[in-house]
Design a protein around this motif. Structure first.
Motif, PDB file in Angstrom:
ATOM      1  N   ASN A  26       0.835  -1.190   0.000  1.00  0.00           N
ATOM      2  CA  ASN A  26       0.000   0.000   0.000  1.00  0.00           C
ATOM      3  C   ASN A  26       0.874   1.245   0.000  1.00  0.00           C
ATOM      4  OD1 ASN A  26      -2.009  -1.857   0.257  1.00  0.00           O
ATOM      5  ND2 ASN A  26      -2.889  -0.998   2.114  1.00  0.00           N
ATOM      6  N   PRO A  27       0.314   2.383  -0.382  1.00  0.00           N
ATOM      7  CA  PRO A  27       1.100   3.614  -0.361  1.00  0.00           C
ATOM      8  C   PRO A  27       1.594   3.947   1.049  1.00  0.00           C
ATOM      9  CG  PRO A  27      -0.913   3.943  -1.607  1.00  0.00           C
ATOM     10  CD  PRO A  27      -1.024   2.599  -0.962  1.00  0.00           C
ATOM     11  N   THR A  29       3.907   2.872   3.032  1.00  0.00           N
ATOM     12  CA  THR A  29       4.194   1.857   4.032  1.00  0.00           C
ATOM     13  C   THR A  29       5.703   1.687   4.244  1.00  0.00           C
ATOM     14  OG1 THR A  29       4.032   0.245   2.251  1.00  0.00           O
ATOM     15  CG2 THR A  29       2.119   0.497   3.659  1.00  0.00           C
ATOM     16  N   GLY A  30       6.517   2.343   3.410  1.00  0.00           N
ATOM     17  CA  GLY A  30       7.953   2.266   3.590  1.00  0.00           C
ATOM     18  C   GLY A  30       8.673   1.447   2.527  1.00  0.00           C
ATOM     19  N   LEU A 135       5.671   2.061  15.387  1.00  0.00           N
ATOM     20  CA  LEU A 135       4.404   2.787  15.528  1.00  0.00           C
ATOM     21  C   LEU A 135       3.339   1.905  16.168  1.00  0.00           C
ATOM     22  CD1 LEU A 135       4.159   4.789  12.200  1.00  0.00           C
ATOM     23  CD2 LEU A 135       4.992   5.513  14.435  1.00  0.00           C
ATOM     24  N   HIS A 502       5.616  11.649  12.072  1.00  0.00           N
ATOM     25  CA  HIS A 502       6.896  11.119  12.534  1.00  0.00           C
ATOM     26  C   HIS A 502       7.718  12.301  13.020  1.00  0.00           C
ATOM     27  CE1 HIS A 502       5.876   7.483  10.479  1.00  0.00           C
ATOM     28  NE2 HIS A 502       6.065   7.956   9.274  1.00  0.00           N
TER      29      HIS A 502
HETATM   30  N1  LIG Z   1       8.140   5.182  12.250  1.00  0.00           N
HETATM   31  C1  LIG Z   1       8.536   4.561  11.130  1.00  0.00           C
HETATM   32  N2  LIG Z   1       8.545   5.252   9.985  1.00  0.00           N
HETATM   33  C2  LIG Z   1       8.947   4.625   8.857  1.00  0.00           C
HETATM   34  C3  LIG Z   1       9.362   3.280   8.866  1.00  0.00           C
HETATM   35  N3  LIG Z   1       9.711   2.947   7.600  1.00  0.00           N
HETATM   36  C4  LIG Z   1       9.510   4.037   6.834  1.00  0.00           C
HETATM   37  N4  LIG Z   1       9.058   5.067   7.589  1.00  0.00           N
HETATM   38  C5  LIG Z   1       8.668   6.407   7.159  1.00  0.00           C
HETATM   39  O1  LIG Z   1       7.454   6.267   6.454  1.00  0.00           O
HETATM   40  C6  LIG Z   1       7.333   7.236   5.430  1.00  0.00           C
HETATM   41  C7  LIG Z   1       7.035   6.597   4.101  1.00  0.00           C
HETATM   42  O2  LIG Z   1       8.161   5.904   3.593  1.00  0.00           O
HETATM   43  P1  LIG Z   1       8.372   5.609   2.040  1.00  0.00           P
HETATM   44  O3  LIG Z   1       9.539   4.701   1.950  1.00  0.00           O
HETATM   45  O4  LIG Z   1       8.406   6.855   1.251  1.00  0.00           O
HETATM   46  O5  LIG Z   1       7.034   4.833   1.698  1.00  0.00           O
HETATM   47  P2  LIG Z   1       6.580   4.209   0.314  1.00  0.00           P
HETATM   48  O6  LIG Z   1       5.885   2.950   0.633  1.00  0.00           O
HETATM   49  O7  LIG Z   1       7.708   4.138  -0.648  1.00  0.00           O
HETATM   50  O8  LIG Z   1       5.500   5.276  -0.133  1.00  0.00           O
HETATM   51  P3  LIG Z   1       4.908   5.541  -1.596  1.00  0.00           P
HETATM   52  O9  LIG Z   1       6.036   5.567  -2.554  1.00  0.00           O
HETATM   53  O10 LIG Z   1       4.225   6.857  -1.433  1.00  0.00           O
HETATM   54  O11 LIG Z   1       3.926   4.454  -1.864  1.00  0.00           O
HETATM   55  C8  LIG Z   1       8.634   8.015   5.465  1.00  0.00           C
HETATM   56  O12 LIG Z   1       8.412   9.196   6.206  1.00  0.00           O
HETATM   57  C9  LIG Z   1       9.590   7.083   6.188  1.00  0.00           C
HETATM   58  O13 LIG Z   1      10.609   7.789   6.851  1.00  0.00           O
HETATM   59  C10 LIG Z   1       9.343   2.569  10.120  1.00  0.00           C
HETATM   60  O14 LIG Z   1       9.673   1.394  10.232  1.00  0.00           O
HETATM   61  N5  LIG Z   1       8.929   3.267  11.207  1.00  0.00           N
END
Ligand SMILES: Nc1nc2c(ncn2[C@@H]2O[C@H](COP(=O)(O)OP(=O)(O)OP(=O)(O)O)[C@@H](O)[C@H]2O)c(=O)[nH]1
Ligand SMILES: [Mg+2]
Lengths: 680, 163
Positions: A26-27, A29-30, A135, A502
């Motif tokens: 999903n969007p 999610t990291g 989280l 965050h």
């Molecule tokens: N607290 C926390 N934040 C996290 C973790 N992993 C990633 N993040 C944060 O979550 C946010 C989203 O991370 P992205 O890697 O950009 O997520 P993505 O899935 O690639 O998102 P899209 O490309 O938009 O689909 C960022 O602000 C990260 O710093 C984690 O394990 N814990």
């Protein structure tokens, strides 16, 4: 694990086995965070859904494997409705990666597992990276990982990706999944559905042109669900029309609802066994959101944050800019005075140092701006600001979902326009692309900082703030105009998922600042360097006798030709030239002014050169700033606009429209200002 | 449960008094700020407004005003018996942010004037950069310390968790 290692050793030494891995989920999610941790690359990360809109491949060596990892845009399901979701879906379905790593947001288990059921239905080998465990813990909730894993038959690796926790375990899990077969998930549909599925599958097996490795049950389910893209897919495999007709006649809407329900039933049965909710009903995020997305307070708070950001940018960067300016002024003077070959001294001193220096003194504000932007992005506030502004847009009868692309435009319009890929409705997307260039990108800021700083003293930060607001207002008005004329119709309903807050990390903000700022430096060393040399050349020609940058040069000839159009805005030919060259890149507006004006061979920096020059004063510099803010986007933006709209017509429309608007606003500023007595 | 009711009651009075102080200060600064703009535009250097040692400004005043509004809104939320911790937190964070910002600006002004000796700063004195909100800093600092439990994320979560 021991068995696995033995397996690996059997493989003849030296030859690497490559595994294709997709990072899906999903969007927000990291996924990109995991991707960066695995590959060492620097995909953009941000705390809102829809950051990644294009797939990106990276490599990693692990034991005897070469992992070829693809970061995908986020997607809620495999029936894609926006361009970024299509990219993700097509990769998973048609590029058939050997292992799909699904990044799951642990604090949002149920919805994330819905995608898992679809991945499994497709027959993918799945590993779940259960991310954001921190989280989950913060909420006071918990997940029984072991039990969940046995229930769904998928290995699960708990992770905190932004702290790189769990990466090694993920590698091991990928390896073991690659070497084993995975059982399908046991989702049972009603008897009627199962029978129809069998019927469809029986027809499908008789069609030879369908790739043999394609999962027929998945295809049958799609047909049953009336997936509108299936006919195109079948056509692509040159399936006969009669067959397509027969197959699609099985589709029914009731089936779709039932299939989705069965999946959710399956999921909720499992989550009820493994997931324990914390006592928290209201989280800190909710409490903060009450305020920052408040009906009345939301927008004032957003404006306040913006105003504060500009004050910050200005305050931090002014002393550094002064130092850099002094240095370049000194250097230019030194070169002009000491190099015997006159033209060379002029090229180096006037042209390169004058022009490039004029661009480089803006490194401090640009970097500071990027720093602030990434703090706002990462904290989660940017998504709220966008939410508040989108709500306002909806009130105007416009669509929501525009403001994340717009706020990203404060950095650079190119990625901002790309980010519209996550918009579902095509008309909404066109409007959002077309209004984006009015959002003032970082490259325009030098013009504002220089002239506001020179002529508006202590109010400079406020003047810049007002310009940014003007950009937003013009964008909104244009959106209304477009919606009323070319893009009539209802917009998609406005639902927005707000990410969790965050605490922003100083380190990642600094890295993001450096990455984006590096682009600015790179541009300074390439396109801007060439640009200012070109301007210098025209300003020194024809050879011999003419005064550099004077009225008899070729440059002046070009400028004076267009000057009449711009005289009502208060621009002389030098500003006109700078604006024309600025089409290549907006930094060149300042760069060329630096080359033309600053290059008088004196020991003064560009600031003092402009102050000493009679052609610039408060009012025409204000109209210059307004014009620069609104007029034709730079070449790179035009390129991406053509690519994303797929239409030259709309791209040319945008160029003409923005330039006309810019002229009108600058005209109004200059003429009204003159009437009020603020003229020269 | 008990603890929550306590917290809500506890922040009612602070929210109201904090917001009143901020709103009054903001309105005063805005009014004086308008006089100041008038005096500046007419170049009346002898105008009484210029005798105020800490020059008022409209935009800085608006920041005080909005913070005051946030706390006031929180007070009304409290009266309705709902949880207003978010209002206290957001107002305090913004206030502290702006106080830090203006202190930073003050420091760079000092640097520009005394180290770089910039021309613009010839008549500048430290007083000219002392923004009003800096004088109001005891209030948000008090809030930050007193309600640290839910003012700063991550610590003593029981306050946040409870509802
Ligand atoms: N607290 C926390 N934040 C996290 C973790 N992993 C990633 N993040 C944060 O979550 C946010 C989203 O991370 P992205 O890697 O950009 O997520 P993505 O899935 O690639 O998102 P899209 O490309 O938009 O689909 C960022 O602000 C990260 O710093 C984690 O394990 N814990
Ligand atoms: Mg991503």
């Amino acid at each position: 694990m021991a068995i696995k290692t033995k397996n690996v050793k059997d493989i003849s030494k030296g030859s690497k086995i490559s595994i294709n891995i997709a990072l899906a989920g999903n969007p927000n999610t990291g996924k990109s965070t995991v991707f960066n941790a695995l590959t060492g690359l620097k995909q953009k990360i941000g705390n809102w859904p829809g950051v990644t809109v294009e797939k990106k491949e990276g490599k990693r060596r692990f034991n005897n494997f070469e992992l070829s990892i693809t970061d995908l845009p986020g997607t809620y399901s495999l029936s894609a409705s926006s361009i970024d979701e299509q990219i993700a879906r097509d990769f998973i379905v048609h590029d058939t990666p050997e292992v799909v790593v699904q990044i799951v947001d642990a604090s949002n288990l149920e919805r994330n597992l819905y995608l898992t059921t679809m991945l499994k239905e497709l027959g993918a080998r799945v590993v779940i990276a259960l991310n954001m465990m921190d989280l989950l813990e913060k909420d006071g909730s918990s997940i029984n990982v072991q039990k969940l894993s046995t229930e769904i038959g998928i290995p699960i690796v708990p992770m905190i990706a932004n702290k790189k926790i769990g990466i090694d375990d993920l590698e091991n899990a990928i390896e073991s999944v690659y070497q084993e077969d995975q059982k399908p998930m046991k989702i049972r549909y009603s008897k009627e559905i199962e029978e129809t599925l069998l019927k469809i599958q029986n027809i499908l097996v008789t069609i030879p042109s369908i790739p043999t490795n394609f999962n027929l049950r998945w295809l049958a389910i799609q047909i049953l669900q009336n997936n509108t893209e299936i006919p195109t897919l079948l056509e692509r495999w040159s399936v006969k029309d009669t067959n397509i007709g027969e197959l699609t006649s099985f589709g029914k809407e009731d089936y779709e609802a039932e299939i989705i329900d069965s999946k959710y039933d399956y999921i909720s049965k499992i989550t009820s066994k493994v997931w324990k909710k914390g006592e928290t009903n209201v989280t800190r995020s909710d409490l903060i959101d009450q305020v920052v997305t408040h009906k009345w307070l939301g927008i004032p708070i957003f404006l306040l944050v913006m105003w504060g950001s500009f004050q910050f940018v200005f305050a931090v960067s002014v002393p550094f800019m002064e130092l850099i300016d002094m240095f370049f002024g000194w250097l230019a003077g030194l070169l002009v005075d000491n190099i015997q070959i006159e033209w060379l001294g002029s090229l180096l001193g006037d042209g390169i140092v004058g022009g490039l220096g004029a661009v480089l003194i803006f490194v401090p504000p640009i970097f500071t701006m990027f720093f602030i932007l990434s703090i706002l992005e990462d904290s989660g506030y940017l998504a709220r600001a966008a939410f508040v502004m989108d709500k306002l847009m909806v009130k105007f009868g416009l669509h929501g979902h525009s403001f994340i692309p717009m706020l990203l435009g404060f950095g650079c319009n190119v990625p901002a326009i790309m980010s519209t890929r996550s918009l579902k409705d095509k008309k909404d997307r066109m409007i959002t692309i077309l209004i984006n260039p009015f959002m003032s990108c970082g490259a325009r800021m030098p013009v504002f900082i220089l002239f506001a700083g020179l002529f508006f003293g202590a109010s400079a930060g406020t003047v810049i703030f007002a310009l940014y607001i003007l950009g937003i207002v013009v964008a909104i008005l244009t959106a209304i105009l477009l919606r009323k004329t070319f893009f009539k119709g209802k917009s998609a309903p406005f639902i927005m998922e707000l990410p969790q807050y965050h605490t922003p990390k100083l380190k990642s903000a600094t890295i993001a600042m450096w990455d984006k700022g590096k682009m600015y430096l790179k541009k300074a060393g390439t396109i801007i360097l060439i640009g200012v040399m070109f301007v210098w050349f025209l300003a020194a020609m024809p050879f011999g006798g003419v005064e550099y940058g004077g009225p008899d040069t070729w440059l002046a000839a070009v400028g004076t030709f267009f000057e009449p159009i711009f005289r009502p805005l208060g621009f002389d030919w030098r500003i006109v030239v700078a604006l024309i060259v600025g089409f290549i890149a907006k930094e060149l507006v300042i760069g060329s002014l630096g080359t033309i004006v600053g290059g008088s061979g004196s020991e003064e920096g560009i600031k003092s050169a402009i102050l000493a020059d009679g052609g610039f004063y408060a009012l025409n510099s204000l109209s210059l700033m307004v014009f620069t803010l609104l007029y034709v986007p730079c070449a790179a933006v035009v390129g991406v606009m053509k690519k994303e709209t797929g239409s030259w017509r709309w791209t040319i429309f945008s160029i003409v429209y923005s330039t006309v608007i810019a002229w009108l606003f600058a005209f109004a500023v200059f003429q009204i200002g003159s009437l009020l007595g603020f003229g020269l | 449960m008990e603890m929550v009711r306590n917290t809500s009651k506890n922040i009612k009075t602070p929210l109201l008094s904090g917001s009143l102080v901020f709103l009054i200060a903001a309105i005063a600064e805005i009014i004086l700020g308008i006089f100041k703009i008038y005096a500046d535009s007419k170049e009346l250097e002898e105008h009484w407004v210029n005798a105020i040692p800490f020059p008022p400004g409209i935009f800085p005043a608006l920041s005080i005003f909005i913070i005051g509004l946030v706390w006031l809104a929180g007070y009304f939320v409290c009266i309705r018996g709902q949880d207003a911790k978010g209002y206290l937190l957001v107002g305090t964070v913004i206030a502290l942010g702006f106080i830090l910002l203006f202190i930073l600006i003050l420091l760079t002004d000092v640097f520009n004037a005394y180290a770089l000796k910039l021309e613009d700063y010839e008549d500048w004195t430290v007083l000219a950069s002392l923004r009003w909100i800096i004088f109001l800093s005891p209030i948000p600092i008090f809030f930050a310390i007193k309600y640290r439990g839910f003012t700063f994320p991550g610590r003593r979560r029981e306050h946040i968790k409870a509802k």
